[in-house]
Motif scaffolding. Sequence first.
Motif, PDB file in Angstrom:
ATOM      1  N   THR A 196       0.820  -1.209   0.000  1.00 32.28           N
ATOM      2  CA  THR A 196       0.000   0.000   0.000  1.00 32.28           C
ATOM      3  C   THR A 196       0.857   1.265   0.000  1.00 32.28           C
ATOM      4  OG1 THR A 196      -1.761  -1.167   1.180  1.00 32.28           O
ATOM      5  CG2 THR A 196      -1.847   1.223   1.219  1.00 32.28           C
ATOM      6  N   LYS A 197       2.019   1.218   0.633  1.00 32.84           N
ATOM      7  CA  LYS A 197       2.889   2.393   0.705  1.00 32.84           C
ATOM      8  C   LYS A 197       3.395   2.802  -0.674  1.00 32.84           C
ATOM      9  CE  LYS A 197       4.508   1.524   5.431  1.00 32.84           C
ATOM     10  NZ  LYS A 197       5.695   1.242   6.283  1.00 32.84           N
ATOM     11  N   ILE A 198       3.567   1.837  -1.574  1.00 31.22           N
ATOM     12  CA  ILE A 198       4.036   2.154  -2.926  1.00 31.22           C
ATOM     13  C   ILE A 198       2.999   2.987  -3.670  1.00 31.22           C
ATOM     14  CG2 ILE A 198       4.579   1.136  -5.189  1.00 31.22           C
ATOM     15  CD1 ILE A 198       5.922  -1.158  -3.756  1.00 31.22           C
ATOM     16  N   ILE A 199       1.734   2.711  -3.412  1.00 31.54           N
ATOM     17  CA  ILE A 199       0.652   3.424  -4.102  1.00 31.54           C
ATOM     18  C   ILE A 199       0.506   4.836  -3.559  1.00 31.54           C
ATOM     19  CG2 ILE A 199      -1.811   3.368  -4.669  1.00 31.54           C
ATOM     20  CD1 ILE A 199      -1.655   0.308  -4.286  1.00 31.54           C
ATOM     21  N   GLY A 200       0.577   5.008  -2.247  1.00 29.21           N
ATOM     22  CA  GLY A 200       0.483   6.327  -1.632  1.00 29.21           C
ATOM     23  C   GLY A 200      -0.950   6.701  -1.261  1.00 29.21           C
ATOM     24  N   ASP A 201      -1.079   7.609  -0.312  1.00 27.52           N
ATOM     25  CA  ASP A 201      -2.386   7.988   0.229  1.00 27.52           C
ATOM     26  C   ASP A 201      -3.299   8.632  -0.806  1.00 27.52           C
ATOM     27  OD1 ASP A 201      -1.578   7.019   2.674  1.00 27.52           O
ATOM     28  OD2 ASP A 201      -0.995   8.981   3.471  1.00 27.52           O
ATOM     29  N   VAL A 202      -2.756   9.510  -1.652  1.00 25.87           N
ATOM     30  CA  VAL A 202      -3.603  10.232  -2.608  1.00 25.87           C
ATOM     31  C   VAL A 202      -4.217   9.263  -3.615  1.00 25.87           C
ATOM     32  CG1 VAL A 202      -3.683  11.993  -4.408  1.00 25.87           C
ATOM     33  CG2 VAL A 202      -2.320  12.380  -2.346  1.00 25.87           C
ATOM     34  N   LYS A 203      -3.397   8.406  -4.216  1.00 28.60           N
ATOM     35  CA  LYS A 203      -3.918   7.452  -5.191  1.00 28.60           C
ATOM     36  C   LYS A 203      -4.871   6.457  -4.537  1.00 28.60           C
ATOM     37  CE  LYS A 203      -0.116   7.734  -8.500  1.00 28.60           C
ATOM     38  NZ  LYS A 203       0.985   7.021  -9.174  1.00 28.60           N
ATOM     39  N   MET A 204      -4.577   6.084  -3.293  1.00 27.55           N
ATOM     40  CA  MET A 204      -5.462   5.151  -2.593  1.00 27.55           C
ATOM     41  C   MET A 204      -6.855   5.751  -2.425  1.00 27.55           C
ATOM     42  SD  MET A 204      -4.341   2.154  -1.995  1.00 27.55           S
ATOM     43  CE  MET A 204      -5.792   1.786  -1.016  1.00 27.55           C
ATOM     44  N   VAL A 235       2.076   2.485  -9.366  1.00 28.15           N
ATOM     45  CA  VAL A 235       0.752   2.151  -9.887  1.00 28.15           C
ATOM     46  C   VAL A 235       0.150   3.429 -10.454  1.00 28.15           C
ATOM     47  CG1 VAL A 235      -1.567   1.340  -9.335  1.00 28.15           C
ATOM     48  CG2 VAL A 235       0.419   0.279  -8.235  1.00 28.15           C
ATOM     49  N   GLU A 236      -0.165   3.417 -11.746  1.00 22.38           N
ATOM     50  CA  GLU A 236      -0.691   4.602 -12.416  1.00 22.38           C
ATOM     51  C   GLU A 236      -2.191   4.470 -12.633  1.00 22.38           C
ATOM     52  OE1 GLU A 236       1.139   7.277 -12.863  1.00 22.38           O
ATOM     53  OE2 GLU A 236       2.808   6.164 -11.982  1.00 22.38           O
ATOM     54  N   LEU A 237      -2.942   5.421 -12.096  1.00 27.67           N
ATOM     55  CA  LEU A 237      -4.390   5.452 -12.279  1.00 27.67           C
ATOM     56  C   LEU A 237      -4.727   6.070 -13.633  1.00 27.67           C
ATOM     57  CD1 LEU A 237      -4.108   4.886  -9.251  1.00 27.67           C
ATOM     58  CD2 LEU A 237      -5.968   6.494  -8.837  1.00 27.67           C
ATOM     59  N   PRO A 238      -5.988   5.986 -14.082  1.00 27.41           N
ATOM     60  CA  PRO A 238      -6.379   6.672 -15.323  1.00 27.41           C
ATOM     61  C   PRO A 238      -6.043   8.165 -15.242  1.00 27.41           C
ATOM     62  CG  PRO A 238      -8.111   5.184 -14.612  1.00 27.41           C
ATOM     63  CD  PRO A 238      -7.102   5.206 -13.504  1.00 27.41           C
ATOM     64  N   ASN A 257     -14.697  10.791  -1.330  1.00 26.32           N
ATOM     65  CA  ASN A 257     -13.588   9.967  -0.848  1.00 26.32           C
ATOM     66  C   ASN A 257     -12.782  10.660   0.256  1.00 26.32           C
ATOM     67  OD1 ASN A 257     -12.162  11.912  -2.227  1.00 26.32           O
ATOM     68  ND2 ASN A 257     -11.265  10.533  -3.734  1.00 26.32           N
ATOM     69  N   GLY A 258     -13.240  11.858   0.671  1.00 25.93           N
ATOM     70  CA  GLY A 258     -12.572  12.578   1.742  1.00 25.93           C
ATOM     71  C   GLY A 258     -11.567  13.611   1.291  1.00 25.93           C
ATOM     72  N   ARG A 259     -11.184  13.598   0.018  1.00 22.52           N
ATOM     73  CA  ARG A 259     -10.230  14.576  -0.498  1.00 22.52           C
ATOM     74  C   ARG A 259     -10.907  15.933  -0.689  1.00 22.52           C
ATOM     75  NH1 ARG A 259      -5.059  13.844  -0.080  1.00 22.52           N
ATOM     76  NH2 ARG A 259      -4.715  15.136  -1.927  1.00 22.52           N
ATOM     77  N   THR A 260     -10.135  17.011  -0.532  1.00 22.00           N
ATOM     78  CA  THR A 260     -10.632  18.366  -0.769  1.00 22.00           C
ATOM     79  C   THR A 260      -9.933  18.946  -1.986  1.00 22.00           C
ATOM     80  OG1 THR A 260     -11.111  18.756   1.580  1.00 22.00           O
ATOM     81  CG2 THR A 260     -10.877  20.690   0.178  1.00 22.00           C
ATOM     82  N   VAL A 261     -10.705  19.452  -2.934  1.00 24.00           N
ATOM     83  CA  VAL A 261     -10.164  20.024  -4.170  1.00 24.00           C
ATOM     84  C   VAL A 261     -10.794  21.390  -4.406  1.00 24.00           C
ATOM     85  CG1 VAL A 261      -9.783  17.748  -5.182  1.00 24.00           C
ATOM     86  CG2 VAL A 261     -11.935  18.950  -5.608  1.00 24.00           C
ATOM     87  N   LYS A 262     -10.282  22.117  -5.401  1.00 23.83           N
ATOM     88  CA  LYS A 262     -10.843  23.413  -5.768  1.00 23.83           C
ATOM     89  C   LYS A 262     -11.752  23.257  -6.985  1.00 23.83           C
ATOM     90  CE  LYS A 262      -7.028  26.185  -3.943  1.00 23.83           C
ATOM     91  NZ  LYS A 262      -5.984  27.200  -4.272  1.00 23.83           N
ATOM     92  N   VAL A 263     -12.944  23.870  -6.894  1.00 24.75           N
ATOM     93  CA  VAL A 263     -13.926  23.775  -7.981  1.00 24.75           C
ATOM     94  C   VAL A 263     -14.489  25.169  -8.275  1.00 24.75           C
ATOM     95  CG1 VAL A 263     -14.546  21.413  -7.353  1.00 24.75           C
ATOM     96  CG2 VAL A 263     -15.829  23.334  -6.368  1.00 24.75           C
ATOM     97  N   PRO A 264     -15.096  25.358  -9.447  1.00 20.65           N
ATOM     98  CA  PRO A 264     -15.724  26.643  -9.771  1.00 20.65           C
ATOM     99  C   PRO A 264     -16.904  26.929  -8.840  1.00 20.65           C
ATOM    100  CG  PRO A 264     -15.341  25.361 -11.756  1.00 20.65           C
ATOM    101  CD  PRO A 264     -15.098  24.442 -10.602  1.00 20.65           C
ATOM    102  N   PRO A 265     -17.293  28.192  -8.700  1.00 27.83           N
ATOM    103  CA  PRO A 265     -18.369  28.577  -7.775  1.00 27.83           C
ATOM    104  C   PRO A 265     -19.713  27.905  -8.055  1.00 27.83           C
ATOM    105  CG  PRO A 265     -17.119  30.505  -8.473  1.00 27.83           C
ATOM    106  CD  PRO A 265     -16.649  29.370  -9.321  1.00 27.83           C
TER     107      PRO A 265
END
Length: 225
Positions: free
Chosen positions: A129-137, A158-161, A189-197
């Motif tokens: 799991t450490k090879i994949i990393g938290d973000v990709k997981m 491991v490369e995601l789409p 999935n718990g991640r926070t990103v930036k989106v348009p208003p």
Amino acid sequence: MALSTNFIGRMVLLSGTTNSPYCLSTFRASYATKVQASTVRKGDILLRKGKLLQVVDRRPAVVGRESYVQMEFVDLQRGVKMQERLRTAEHVEIADLDVARYTYSGESDDGKKQIFRQEATGEELEVDTKIIGDVKMAYLQEDMSVAIRSVDDEVIGVELPSTLEVEVADTTEVDEGKSSRFKPAKLDNGRTVKVPPFIKAGDRIVLRTEDEAYLSRVVSEGGES
């Protein structure tokens, strides 16, 4: 582990390096070409002093009358970042990585391994799991098709789409009259990103996997998101 002969990506081997934990003879002979360091690109992987280093940034530099390439790496085995300056004319060897397509099946009972099944053969593969990393997981989903990169049968990534469709779980409303290009949004999935208003909770959006950048809102056939 059976590997596909469908090669993508590049492996960069710095000339004269020794003490590698990998058997260099297995991938130095074929698919290797000497080039100058100035041609190394972001995303390439260098083998230097027994370490696998992926280029995460590169920029030209001049010291006196000498031209260099300032590179920032991440050690794929330890996960730490480092920098090094290479002369632009310095020769490196570039070789293709072994890459095979796998489908994600789930995680092991203890959560330390992620289980994939090779699409061509059905062979099962466990990846730390450490090879994949938290973000990709966070974005990895069951039955998702991924590319697994290996060196001498050793998984290094491991490369995601390249793009992912996700759902917005929560986001704030932007005050009328307030000028803002983006606002924070929490995904399912718990991640926070930036989106348009104009994006609201429940919307499905498309992100660029590399940097989690917003690309578009998913619109249904009826014209609604």
